[in-house]
Motif scaffolding. Structure first.
Motif, PDB file in Angstrom:
ATOM      1  N   UNK A  29       0.816  -1.229  -0.079  1.00 54.41           N
ATOM      2  CA  UNK A  29       0.048   0.024  -0.020  1.00 54.41           C
ATOM      3  C   UNK A  29       1.041   1.436  -0.083  1.00 54.41           C
ATOM      4  N   UNK A  30       2.120   1.143   0.270  1.00 53.66           N
ATOM      5  CA  UNK A  30       2.984   2.335  -0.136  1.00 53.66           C
ATOM      6  C   UNK A  30       3.498   2.535  -1.369  1.00 53.66           C
ATOM      7  N   UNK A  31       3.342   3.868  -1.861  1.00 52.38           N
ATOM      8  CA  UNK A  31       3.601   4.195  -3.354  1.00 52.38           C
ATOM      9  C   UNK A  31       4.975   4.381  -3.429  1.00 52.38           C
ATOM     10  N   UNK A  40      13.718   8.439   2.464  1.00 55.62           N
ATOM     11  CA  UNK A  40      12.210   8.817   2.385  1.00 55.62           C
ATOM     12  C   UNK A  40      11.476   7.494   2.413  1.00 55.62           C
ATOM     13  N   UNK A  41      12.017   6.728   1.351  1.00 57.76           N
ATOM     14  CA  UNK A  41      11.468   5.342   1.113  1.00 57.76           C
ATOM     15  C   UNK A  41      11.184   4.502   2.210  1.00 57.76           C
ATOM     16  N   UNK A  42      12.309   4.652   3.252  1.00 59.23           N
ATOM     17  CA  UNK A  42      12.346   3.747   4.308  1.00 59.23           C
ATOM     18  C   UNK A  42      11.168   4.313   5.323  1.00 59.23           C
ATOM     19  N   UNK A  43      11.328   5.582   5.377  1.00 62.89           N
ATOM     20  CA  UNK A  43      10.485   6.244   6.299  1.00 62.89           C
ATOM     21  C   UNK A  43       9.085   6.067   5.907  1.00 62.89           C
ATOM     22  N   UNK A  44       8.798   5.980   4.425  1.00 67.56           N
ATOM     23  CA  UNK A  44       7.342   5.723   4.162  1.00 67.56           C
ATOM     24  C   UNK A  44       6.823   4.369   4.379  1.00 67.56           C
ATOM     25  N   UNK A  45       7.780   3.588   4.406  1.00 67.72           N
ATOM     26  CA  UNK A  45       7.567   1.933   4.649  1.00 67.72           C
ATOM     27  C   UNK A  45       7.290   1.960   6.262  1.00 67.72           C
ATOM     28  N   UNK A  46       8.208   2.615   7.044  1.00 69.77           N
ATOM     29  CA  UNK A  46       7.961   2.443   8.520  1.00 69.77           C
ATOM     30  C   UNK A  46       6.753   3.177   9.055  1.00 69.77           C
ATOM     31  N   UNK A  47       6.131   4.248   8.231  1.00 73.57           N
ATOM     32  CA  UNK A  47       5.077   4.978   8.594  1.00 73.57           C
ATOM     33  C   UNK A  47       3.759   3.928   8.227  1.00 73.57           C
ATOM     34  N   UNK A  48       3.866   3.050   7.648  1.00 68.61           N
ATOM     35  CA  UNK A  48       2.554   2.365   7.072  1.00 68.61           C
ATOM     36  C   UNK A  48       2.105   1.734   8.321  1.00 68.61           C
ATOM     37  N   UNK A  49       0.664   1.909   8.728  1.00 68.01           N
ATOM     38  CA  UNK A  49       0.024   1.295   9.800  1.00 68.01           C
ATOM     39  C   UNK A  49       0.265  -0.195   9.859  1.00 68.01           C
ATOM     40  N   UNK A  50       0.110  -0.976   8.784  1.00 69.16           N
ATOM     41  CA  UNK A  50       0.424  -2.381   8.729  1.00 69.16           C
ATOM     42  C   UNK A  50       1.800  -2.762   8.837  1.00 69.16           C
ATOM     43  N   UNK A  51       2.718  -1.839   8.583  1.00 69.01           N
ATOM     44  CA  UNK A  51       4.159  -2.406   9.072  1.00 69.01           C
ATOM     45  C   UNK A  51       4.184  -2.293  10.235  1.00 69.01           C
ATOM     46  N   UNK A  52       3.662  -0.896  10.851  1.00 75.30           N
ATOM     47  CA  UNK A  52       3.835  -0.697  12.301  1.00 75.30           C
ATOM     48  C   UNK A  52       3.014  -1.843  13.162  1.00 75.30           C
ATOM     49  N   UNK A  53       2.028  -2.340  12.629  1.00 73.29           N
ATOM     50  CA  UNK A  53       1.212  -3.531  13.336  1.00 73.29           C
ATOM     51  C   UNK A  53       2.102  -4.746  13.018  1.00 73.29           C
ATOM     52  N   UNK A  54       2.906  -4.965  12.120  1.00 71.92           N
ATOM     53  CA  UNK A  54       3.685  -6.094  11.985  1.00 71.92           C
ATOM     54  C   UNK A  54       4.860  -6.170  12.996  1.00 71.92           C
ATOM     55  N   UNK A  55       5.501  -4.810  13.113  1.00 76.58           N
ATOM     56  CA  UNK A  55       6.507  -4.735  14.122  1.00 76.58           C
ATOM     57  C   UNK A  55       5.991  -4.953  15.637  1.00 76.58           C
ATOM     58  N   UNK A  56       4.894  -4.584  15.779  1.00 75.72           N
ATOM     59  CA  UNK A  56       4.448  -4.778  17.217  1.00 75.72           C
ATOM     60  C   UNK A  56       3.982  -6.249  17.609  1.00 75.72           C
ATOM     61  N   UNK A  57       3.385  -6.813  16.531  1.00 74.53           N
ATOM     62  CA  UNK A  57       3.281  -8.332  16.526  1.00 74.53           C
ATOM     63  C   UNK A  57       4.413  -9.068  16.809  1.00 74.53           C
TER      64      UNK A  57
END
Length: 122
Positions: A29-31, A40-57
């Protein structure tokens, strides 16, 4: 392997598999083509809610894994991480509509058979 030890390992591995599924959702979902610069690409990925959810899990799964390692030999516990291969294939099939073929199914059967042998002998 007793039931409580298996439950810890299974829950930890399940959280890791769910994390991978969340990562896949997030990165899809990150364009990235619209973002310039690697930072900027790394930050874009890290700001994705699903990526953050994955890190939390992953974090919760890692904590449970630590408790499992207190109860089990590493040589018995770690091979059960292979359950994640089965879970990820199923996630790919049912969540992302990825193709199923006989070699993938055979691989899953072999993994499950190996885990049953190890669990009974452990």
């Amino acid at each position: 392997m007793n039931l409580s030890s298996f439950a810890l390992v299974f829950t930890s591995v399940t959280l890791s598999a769910l994390a991978q599924t969340a990562f896949k959702h997030g990165v899809m979902r990150v364009p990235l083509a619209d973002i310039t610069g690697i930072l900027a690409k790394v930050l874009g990925l890290l700001m994705s809610p699903f990526v953050l959810l994955g890190l939390t899990l992953y974090g919760f799964g890692a904590v449970l894994w630590l408790f499992a390692l207190r109860q089990l030999d590493l040589s018995l516990a770690y091979p059960f991480v292979a359950m994640s291969f089965v879970m990820i294939v199923l996630s790919g099939i049912f969540v992302f509509n990825e193709p199923v073929n006989p070699s993938r199914l055979a691989g899953i059967v072999l993994i499950v058979a190996g885990l049953v042998v190890m669990a009974r002998g452990g």
